[in-house]
Design a protein around this motif. Sequence first.
Motif, PDB file in Angstrom:
ATOM      1  N   ASP A   1      33.525  -3.671  46.357  1.00 14.49           N
ATOM      2  CA  ASP A   1      32.897  -3.561  45.029  1.00 14.49           C
ATOM      3  C   ASP A   1      31.755  -4.566  44.879  1.00 14.49           C
ATOM      4  O   ASP A   1      31.774  -5.424  44.002  1.00 14.49           O
ATOM      5  CB  ASP A   1      33.942  -3.785  43.934  1.00 14.49           C
ATOM      6  CG  ASP A   1      33.404  -3.461  42.547  1.00 14.49           C
ATOM      7  OD1 ASP A   1      32.461  -2.656  42.453  1.00 14.49           O
ATOM      8  OD2 ASP A   1      33.917  -4.046  41.561  1.00 14.49           O
ATOM      9  N   PRO A   2      30.731  -4.476  45.724  1.00 12.60           N
ATOM     10  CA  PRO A   2      29.623  -5.436  45.652  1.00 12.60           C
ATOM     11  C   PRO A   2      28.756  -5.226  44.417  1.00 12.60           C
ATOM     12  O   PRO A   2      28.790  -4.164  43.791  1.00 12.60           O
ATOM     13  CB  PRO A   2      28.828  -5.133  46.926  1.00 12.60           C
ATOM     14  CG  PRO A   2      29.058  -3.674  47.144  1.00 12.60           C
ATOM     15  CD  PRO A   2      30.492  -3.430  46.729  1.00 12.60           C
ATOM     16  N   HIS A   3      28.010  -6.240  44.090  1.00 11.39           N
ATOM     17  CA  HIS A   3      27.035  -6.121  43.007  1.00 11.39           C
ATOM     18  C   HIS A   3      25.986  -5.084  43.410  1.00 11.39           C
ATOM     19  O   HIS A   3      25.552  -5.049  44.565  1.00 11.39           O
ATOM     20  CB  HIS A   3      26.336  -7.452  42.762  1.00 11.39           C
ATOM     21  CG  HIS A   3      27.287  -8.606  42.690  1.00 11.39           C
ATOM     22  ND1 HIS A   3      28.226  -8.746  41.704  1.00 11.39           N
ATOM     23  CD2 HIS A   3      27.435  -9.676  43.510  1.00 11.39           C
ATOM     24  CE1 HIS A   3      28.916  -9.854  41.901  1.00 11.39           C
ATOM     25  NE2 HIS A   3      28.460 -10.434  42.995  1.00 11.39           N
ATOM     26  N   CYS A   4      25.575  -4.239  42.491  1.00 11.71           N
ATOM     27  CA  CYS A   4      24.555  -3.249  42.794  1.00 11.71           C
ATOM     28  C   CYS A   4      23.795  -2.885  41.526  1.00 11.71           C
ATOM     29  O   CYS A   4      24.209  -3.230  40.420  1.00 11.71           O
ATOM     30  CB  CYS A   4      25.169  -2.006  43.430  1.00 11.71           C
ATOM     31  SG  CYS A   4      26.511  -1.278  42.464  1.00 11.71           S
ATOM     32  N   VAL A   5      22.660  -2.213  41.692  1.00 13.30           N
ATOM     33  CA  VAL A   5      21.824  -1.802  40.563  1.00 13.30           C
ATOM     34  C   VAL A   5      21.408  -0.354  40.763  1.00 13.30           C
ATOM     35  O   VAL A   5      21.525   0.193  41.864  1.00 13.30           O
ATOM     36  CB  VAL A   5      20.568  -2.694  40.425  1.00 13.30           C
ATOM     37  CG1 VAL A   5      20.946  -4.116  40.043  1.00 13.30           C
ATOM     38  CG2 VAL A   5      19.751  -2.684  41.715  1.00 13.30           C
ATOM     39  N   SER A   6      20.904   0.243  39.711  1.00 13.52           N
ATOM     40  CA  SER A   6      20.409   1.617  39.787  1.00 13.52           C
ATOM     41  C   SER A   6      18.908   1.593  40.078  1.00 13.52           C
ATOM     42  O   SER A   6      18.241   0.580  39.868  1.00 13.52           O
ATOM     43  CB  SER A   6      20.662   2.344  38.467  1.00 13.52           C
ATOM     44  OG  SER A   6      19.774   1.875  37.474  1.00 13.52           O
ATOM     45  N   PRO A   7      18.340   2.697  40.542  1.00 12.72           N
ATOM     46  CA  PRO A   7      16.896   2.744  40.810  1.00 12.72           C
ATOM     47  C   PRO A   7      16.061   2.500  39.558  1.00 12.72           C
ATOM     48  O   PRO A   7      14.913   2.064  39.644  1.00 12.72           O
ATOM     49  CB  PRO A   7      16.681   4.162  41.349  1.00 12.72           C
ATOM     50  CG  PRO A   7      18.012   4.593  41.852  1.00 12.72           C
ATOM     51  CD  PRO A   7      19.008   3.946  40.932  1.00 12.72           C
ATOM     52  N   GLU A   8      16.638   2.786  38.369  1.00 13.20           N
ATOM     53  CA  GLU A   8      15.891   2.622  37.115  1.00 13.20           C
ATOM     54  C   GLU A   8      15.913   1.192  36.584  1.00 13.20           C
ATOM     55  O   GLU A   8      15.237   0.873  35.607  1.00 13.20           O
ATOM     56  CB  GLU A   8      16.458   3.561  36.043  1.00 13.20           C
ATOM     57  CG  GLU A   8      16.247   5.042  36.317  1.00 13.20           C
ATOM     58  CD  GLU A   8      17.213   5.579  37.357  1.00 13.20           C
ATOM     59  OE1 GLU A   8      18.334   5.002  37.476  1.00 13.20           O
ATOM     60  OE2 GLU A   8      16.865   6.540  38.055  1.00 13.20           O
ATOM     61  N   THR A   9      16.703   0.329  37.216  1.00  8.27           N
ATOM     62  CA  THR A   9      16.771  -1.067  36.770  1.00  8.27           C
ATOM     63  C   THR A   9      15.400  -1.716  36.880  1.00  8.27           C
ATOM     64  O   THR A   9      14.658  -1.474  37.840  1.00  8.27           O
ATOM     65  CB  THR A   9      17.771  -1.857  37.627  1.00  8.27           C
ATOM     66  OG1 THR A   9      19.056  -1.243  37.530  1.00  8.27           O
ATOM     67  CG2 THR A   9      17.873  -3.308  37.170  1.00  8.27           C
ATOM     68  N   MET A  10      15.036  -2.543  35.904  1.00  5.45           N
ATOM     69  CA  MET A  10      13.773  -3.250  35.970  1.00  5.45           C
ATOM     70  C   MET A  10      13.824  -4.287  37.085  1.00  5.45           C
ATOM     71  O   MET A  10      14.824  -4.973  37.278  1.00  5.45           O
ATOM     72  CB  MET A  10      13.467  -3.916  34.629  1.00  5.45           C
ATOM     73  CG  MET A  10      12.018  -4.351  34.485  1.00  5.45           C
ATOM     74  SD  MET A  10      11.634  -4.859  32.787  1.00  5.45           S
ATOM     75  CE  MET A  10      11.796  -3.288  31.948  1.00  5.45           C
ATOM     76  N   ALA A  11      12.748  -4.390  37.840  1.00  4.51           N
ATOM     77  CA  ALA A  11      12.714  -5.305  38.978  1.00  4.51           C
ATOM     78  C   ALA A  11      13.010  -6.737  38.562  1.00  4.51           C
ATOM     79  O   ALA A  11      13.680  -7.474  39.285  1.00  4.51           O
ATOM     80  CB  ALA A  11      11.355  -5.219  39.674  1.00  4.51           C
ATOM     81  N   SER A  12      12.527  -7.137  37.388  1.00  6.14           N
ATOM     82  CA  SER A  12      12.776  -8.511  36.925  1.00  6.14           C
ATOM     83  C   SER A  12      14.266  -8.765  36.734  1.00  6.14           C
ATOM     84  O   SER A  12      14.751  -9.877  36.990  1.00  6.14           O
ATOM     85  CB  SER A  12      12.032  -8.772  35.614  1.00  6.14           C
ATOM     86  OG  SER A  12      12.428  -7.859  34.610  1.00  6.14           O
TER      87      SER A  12
END
Length: 373
Positions: A305-316
């Motif tokens: 269960d690693p930390h992850c983000v979606s493609p829509e997440t803001m780069a900042s």
Amino acid sequence: MSAVPQKQGFDATETAAQAGRGGHHTAAPETLIERLRMIRQFVSTEANALQSAAKNLGPSAVQAAELTAECQGNIVVTGVGKAGLVGQKLVATLASTGTPAHFLHPTEAVHGDFGRVRSDDLVWAISNSGRSDEVLAIASQLRRQSTGLISITADEDNPLAKTATCKVAYGKQPEACPHGLAPTSSTAAMMAVGDAIALMASQLRRFTATDFRRFHPGGALGRKLDRVEKLMRPLESCRLAKDSVSIRECMVTCSISGRRSGAIMLTNTDNVLTGIFTDSDLARLLESRCEDALDGPIGDKMTIDPHCVSPETMASDAISLLSQLRISELPVVDAMRRPVGMIDITDLIALGEIADSTTSHDPQMRPIVPFKL
């Protein structure tokens, strides 16, 4: 030039050493130390002026922000000399934070540029003394021709403030100039106050980071406001394996040419991300002499269960997550939690987006901003 009092805690020996590393100079060490001390004091004087200006602001600053946010036209900023230069910068602040604005030079106004001011516009008139002849000459007409005039001056006891519909005073500030003449502290104060009013107006307009991105798509700041999908490594450039294979097999089959990421994304039979295995994880196994584990399932040693983000997440936001968690890789997944790419810190360092201060992946650290499906 009078001597400036030495600030508390000033270490002459350390400063001399730092100055010696700072580049070419011809002054004797003692002279260099004295000059550096004075430069620091000039900066401190302006910093003190900002603190004083903040304390001097009253309800009129809130009113100015409210009027600015409610303006249906443009904010017309005017001023002359150094105040005019500050005004041009404030136009940029207003425009980039969602408030249309332009600068009106007092001299050009009386030669036809009054036509640039419409009835639904709001005027910001900036003058430290409130007695600049060029600004006073146009103030009354600007007020009549617009929805109102906000004065930004050191005090309210001046002709410009008396003409205004809203008076913002930041207090008289001692200039950093040794002669008390060159506008320094006063211009710093008026710029900070103008910025603060513009930012408050932006908040009242509910201006978001997404809105800001539309007005600032270029440069390093524009990249930080991009979505993750524009900065991530595409899936074909990432290392990917099933969580059932052995560590040894995974290391062999996941070898890719070029600049590889320091982590392997692991999935189940449904191609859903179940964990990651990093180069640091492999190094720890070898350091602890757990060679037998190399022939066991990689899923037994992966970070679940690693930390992850979606493609829509803001780069900042992704950059902030990497920095705060001190991790080097961040999987990018779709709504079904299937990998679509990877944010790797080495790519961000190359772009100048993040400092090289992260450490290896730590499975004990939990996400500050967890990805939610």
